[in-house]
Design a protein around this motif. Sequence first.
Motif, PDB file in Angstrom:
ATOM      1  N   LEU A 136       2.621 -14.123 -10.496  1.00  0.00           N
ATOM      2  CA  LEU A 136       3.444 -13.008 -10.001  1.00  0.00           C
ATOM      3  C   LEU A 136       2.714 -11.689 -10.255  1.00  0.00           C
ATOM      4  O   LEU A 136       1.972 -11.566 -11.245  1.00  0.00           O
ATOM      5  N   PHE A 137       2.994 -10.713  -9.407  1.00  0.00           N
ATOM      6  CA  PHE A 137       2.442  -9.361  -9.607  1.00  0.00           C
ATOM      7  C   PHE A 137       2.820  -8.854 -10.997  1.00  0.00           C
ATOM      8  O   PHE A 137       1.993  -8.315 -11.741  1.00  0.00           O
ATOM      9  N   GLU A 138       4.109  -9.041 -11.349  1.00  0.00           N
ATOM     10  CA  GLU A 138       4.632  -8.507 -12.613  1.00  0.00           C
ATOM     11  C   GLU A 138       3.868  -9.049 -13.822  1.00  0.00           C
ATOM     12  O   GLU A 138       3.784  -8.397 -14.861  1.00  0.00           O
ATOM     13  N   SER A 193      -6.677   1.981 -14.566  1.00  0.00           N
ATOM     14  CA  SER A 193      -5.253   1.702 -14.810  1.00  0.00           C
ATOM     15  C   SER A 193      -4.418   2.042 -13.579  1.00  0.00           C
ATOM     16  O   SER A 193      -4.911   2.621 -12.616  1.00  0.00           O
ATOM     17  N   LEU A 194      -3.122   1.717 -13.692  1.00  0.00           N
ATOM     18  CA  LEU A 194      -2.163   2.248 -12.724  1.00  0.00           C
ATOM     19  C   LEU A 194      -2.116   3.755 -12.941  1.00  0.00           C
ATOM     20  O   LEU A 194      -2.275   4.229 -14.075  1.00  0.00           O
ATOM     21  N   THR A 195      -1.875   4.521 -11.881  1.00  0.00           N
ATOM     22  CA  THR A 195      -1.822   5.976 -12.057  1.00  0.00           C
ATOM     23  C   THR A 195      -0.386   6.485 -12.192  1.00  0.00           C
ATOM     24  O   THR A 195      -0.152   7.683 -12.291  1.00  0.00           O
ATOM     25  N   THR A 196       0.576   5.539 -12.171  1.00  0.00           N
ATOM     26  CA  THR A 196       1.964   5.917 -12.472  1.00  0.00           C
ATOM     27  C   THR A 196       2.454   4.970 -13.559  1.00  0.00           C
ATOM     28  O   THR A 196       1.868   3.896 -13.763  1.00  0.00           O
ATOM     29  N   PRO A 197       3.503   5.358 -14.286  1.00  0.00           N
ATOM     30  CA  PRO A 197       4.012   4.487 -15.332  1.00  0.00           C
ATOM     31  C   PRO A 197       4.237   3.077 -14.779  1.00  0.00           C
ATOM     32  O   PRO A 197       4.629   2.953 -13.622  1.00  0.00           O
ATOM     33  N   PRO A 198       3.928   2.035 -15.532  1.00  0.00           N
ATOM     34  CA  PRO A 198       3.592   1.977 -16.960  1.00  0.00           C
ATOM     35  C   PRO A 198       2.107   2.220 -17.279  1.00  0.00           C
ATOM     36  O   PRO A 198       1.686   1.936 -18.396  1.00  0.00           O
ATOM     37  N   LEU A 199       1.289   2.686 -16.308  1.00  0.00           N
ATOM     38  CA  LEU A 199      -0.092   3.104 -16.598  1.00  0.00           C
ATOM     39  C   LEU A 199      -0.912   1.985 -17.248  1.00  0.00           C
ATOM     40  O   LEU A 199      -1.856   2.266 -18.000  1.00  0.00           O
ATOM     41  N   PHE A 249       0.852  -1.185   0.000  1.00  0.00           N
ATOM     42  CA  PHE A 249       0.000   0.000   0.000  1.00  0.00           C
ATOM     43  C   PHE A 249       0.891   1.238   0.000  1.00  0.00           C
ATOM     44  O   PHE A 249       2.072   1.186   0.405  1.00  0.00           O
ATOM     45  N   HIS A 250       0.356   2.337  -0.506  1.00  0.00           N
ATOM     46  CA  HIS A 250       1.089   3.601  -0.625  1.00  0.00           C
ATOM     47  C   HIS A 250       0.078   4.738  -0.634  1.00  0.00           C
ATOM     48  O   HIS A 250      -1.137   4.490  -0.643  1.00  0.00           O
ATOM     49  N   PHE A 251       0.578   5.965  -0.666  1.00  0.00           N
ATOM     50  CA  PHE A 251      -0.304   7.140  -0.628  1.00  0.00           C
ATOM     51  C   PHE A 251       0.082   8.123  -1.731  1.00  0.00           C
ATOM     52  O   PHE A 251       1.191   8.054  -2.279  1.00  0.00           O
ATOM     53  N   HIS A 252      -0.841   9.067  -2.018  1.00  0.00           N
ATOM     54  CA  HIS A 252      -0.586  10.218  -2.886  1.00  0.00           C
ATOM     55  C   HIS A 252      -1.065  11.438  -2.100  1.00  0.00           C
ATOM     56  O   HIS A 252      -2.114  11.366  -1.435  1.00  0.00           O
ATOM     57  N   TRP A 253      -0.315  12.569  -2.145  1.00  0.00           N
ATOM     58  CA  TRP A 253      -0.697  13.718  -1.342  1.00  0.00           C
ATOM     59  C   TRP A 253      -0.209  15.010  -1.983  1.00  0.00           C
ATOM     60  O   TRP A 253       0.579  14.983  -2.934  1.00  0.00           O
TER      61      TRP A 253
HETATM   62  N1  LIG Z   1      -1.091   4.369  -7.868  1.00  0.00           N
HETATM   63  S1  LIG Z   1      -1.564   2.871  -8.283  1.00  0.00           S
HETATM   64  O1  LIG Z   1      -2.243   2.228  -7.176  1.00  0.00           O
HETATM   65  O2  LIG Z   1      -2.312   2.942  -9.525  1.00  0.00           O
HETATM   66  C1  LIG Z   1      -0.124   1.904  -8.613  1.00  0.00           C
HETATM   67  C2  LIG Z   1       0.018   0.653  -8.017  1.00  0.00           C
HETATM   68  C3  LIG Z   1       1.162  -0.104  -8.259  1.00  0.00           C
HETATM   69  C4  LIG Z   1       2.161   0.388  -9.113  1.00  0.00           C
HETATM   70  C5  LIG Z   1       3.406  -0.422  -9.342  1.00  0.00           C
HETATM   71  O3  LIG Z   1       3.551  -1.489  -8.784  1.00  0.00           O
HETATM   72  N2  LIG Z   1       4.353   0.068 -10.169  1.00  0.00           N
HETATM   73  C6  LIG Z   1       5.654  -0.597 -10.299  1.00  0.00           C
HETATM   74  C7  LIG Z   1       5.637  -1.814 -11.165  1.00  0.00           C
HETATM   75  C8  LIG Z   1       6.419  -2.887 -10.817  1.00  0.00           C
HETATM   76  C9  LIG Z   1       6.461  -4.017 -11.626  1.00  0.00           C
HETATM   77  C10 LIG Z   1       5.699  -4.071 -12.765  1.00  0.00           C
HETATM   78  F1  LIG Z   1       5.741  -5.166 -13.564  1.00  0.00           F
HETATM   79  C11 LIG Z   1       4.922  -3.027 -13.121  1.00  0.00           C
HETATM   80  C12 LIG Z   1       4.881  -1.919 -12.298  1.00  0.00           C
HETATM   81  F2  LIG Z   1       4.065  -0.931 -12.617  1.00  0.00           F
HETATM   82  C13 LIG Z   1       1.994   1.632  -9.730  1.00  0.00           C
HETATM   83  C14 LIG Z   1       0.837   2.399  -9.475  1.00  0.00           C
END
Ligand SMILES: NS(=O)(=O)c1ccc(C(=O)NCc2ccc(F)cc2F)cc1
Length: 262
Positions: A129-131, A197-203, A92-96
Motif C-alpha cells: 500500500l502507498f500508506e 522527503s515529502l514536501t508536505t506533512p508528514p514530510l 499527480f499534483h502541482f505547487h504554484w
Molecule cells: N509534494 S510531494 O510530492 O512531496 C507529496 C506527495 C504525496 C503526499 C501525500 O500523499 N500526502 C498524504 C499522505 C497520505 C497517506 C499517508 F500515509 C501519508 C501521506 F503523506 C505528500 C507530498
Amino acid sequence: ACSSKYVLSQIHPMWQEPLAIPGGDRQSPIDIAVRKSVFDSELKPLVYDYDPQTCQQIWNNGYSFLVEYDDTTDKSTLKGGPLQDTFRLCQFHFHWGESNAWGSEHTVDRRLFPAELHLVHWNADRYSLFEEAVMEDNGLAVIGVFLKVGKRHEGLQKLVDALPAIRHKDSVVEFTRFDPACLLPANTDDYWTYHGSLTTPPLTESVSWMVMKQHIEVSHDQLAVFRSLLFTSAEEDVQRSMVNNFRVQQSLCSRTVRSSFS
Ligand SMILES: NS(=O)(=O)c1ccc(C(=O)NCc2ccc(F)cc2F)cc1
C-alpha cells in the motif's frame, strides 16, 4: 538544520514547519546547484508506462489539487532511472505561486519557476500500500517537472476545465481517461536525482526524487485557473485563494545531487 533535529521555523507561505522532523537530514525541496551535481553514467533513462484508463478522480485536498489513479494493479508504472524496483503511479499534483515570479518547490541554481508538477509513485515490489511505502526509505519515487508560462498546453486544458468544479477544499469530481505522460517534457532522459522527503506533512524521508531538466510550458490563463482554487471549504466564512502552496528549500546536508546527463 542538518545536525539538529529542530528546524528554525522560517516564514512559511502555507503552514508552520513542525519543530521536530524524523531524521531531518534529507528533507525536500532543495536548490539544485547544477555545477555541484555529479554526472552518474550508471543512471538509466526513466521508463514510464501509464494507462489513462486508471485515471479515477480529481480533488482539492486543501493543499493542492490531486489527480488520482487506480494503483491496485501494475497498470501505470515507473521504473529505470535510479530506481531498482517498479513503482506504481498513485497521483499527480502541482505547487504554484500567486504570481509567475515564484511557485516551484525545487530551484535550479536558485532559479524559481512559476509552478512544479509532481507525479507520485510507490514501490509496489516491496510494499502493498502507498500508506506503507510512504514510511520506508525506498518507498516513493516522485518525478518533478517545472512549468514555465508561455504557449498553451493542450493536454493540460482538460484538467484546467475540471478545476472550477473542485474550487473548495474536499470537493471531488470524476476524472477519467487522462494520460499523465502528456505532462512530461519531450526529453525525460535528462534529470537530476537525490534522496529526499515529502514536501508536505508528514514530510517523511522516503522519496527518490527525479527532477526533469526540461520544463513544460503552460499559458498564463491556464495558470490563473490554478489560482482560482481555494484552500478553504465551502462552509468557511473566510475564503482563501490556493496560492503559494510550496515549501521553502531545505538544507542539502551531506547529500549529493546526481545528474543523468553531463
Ligand atoms: N509534494 S510531494 O510530492 O512531496 C507529496 C506527495 C504525496 C503526499 C501525500 O500523499 N500526502 C498524504 C499522505 C497520505 C497517506 C499517508 F500515509 C501519508 C501521506 F503523506 C505528500 C507530498
